[in-house]
Design an enzyme around this catalytic site. Structure first.
Site, PDB file in Angstrom:
ATOM      1  CB  ILE A  60      -0.972  -0.034   1.214  1.00 40.80           C
ATOM      2  CG1 ILE A  60      -2.102   0.981   1.035  1.00 40.80           C
ATOM      3  CG2 ILE A  60      -0.223   0.133   2.528  1.00 40.80           C
ATOM      4  CD1 ILE A  60      -3.280   0.743   1.980  1.00 40.80           C
ATOM      5  CB  CYS A  61       1.848   3.817  -1.849  1.00 45.69           C
ATOM      6  SG  CYS A  61       0.880   3.872  -3.374  1.00 45.69           S
ATOM      7  CB  SER A  62      -0.227   8.231  -1.003  1.00 43.67           C
ATOM      8  OG  SER A  62      -1.167   9.261  -0.858  1.00 43.67           O
TER       9      SER A  62
END
Length: 107
Positions: A60-62
């Site tokens: 996951i990231c932004s």
């Protein structure tokens, strides 16, 4: 890149799936999915040997861009990696909680 939607990710997360957050430390500290391990994208090659090979790993990231790059990289190493569509932004917009601080914590 294999991407999963938030419903699929939420179900896996609730069952204790491995979650790797590839954002930068200041982003992670401002709010991350509970129990996500911080491994900034640029540090992923150094950490790759520690990532489990026998179970799915959710990245996951932004918003989904960095997690796509990271999941492709991990896939080439033999990790079953899935990018979380929409990242932490979508997670929070869906009403899911983020935790703050430097360490992963249970929800």
């Amino acid at each position: 890149m294999v991407e999963v939607d938030l419903v699929t990710f939420a179900a896996a997360h609730s069952e204790g799936a491995v979650v790797i957050d590839v954002r930068e430390p200041h982003e992670y500290m401002a709010g991350h999915v509970a129990d996500a391990r911080l491994v900034p994208l640029g540090h992923l090659p150094a950490y790759a040997a520690e990532i489990p090979r026998g179970e799915p790993v959710f990245v996951i990231c932004s918003n989904g861009n960095r997690s796509g790059i990271a999941s492709d990289y991990l896939d080439r190493l033999g990790v079953r990696a899935y990018a979380v569509a929409g990242g932490t932004t979508a997670w929070q917009q869906a009403g899911r909680l983020l935790v703050t601080g430097p360490r992963p914590r249970a929800a």
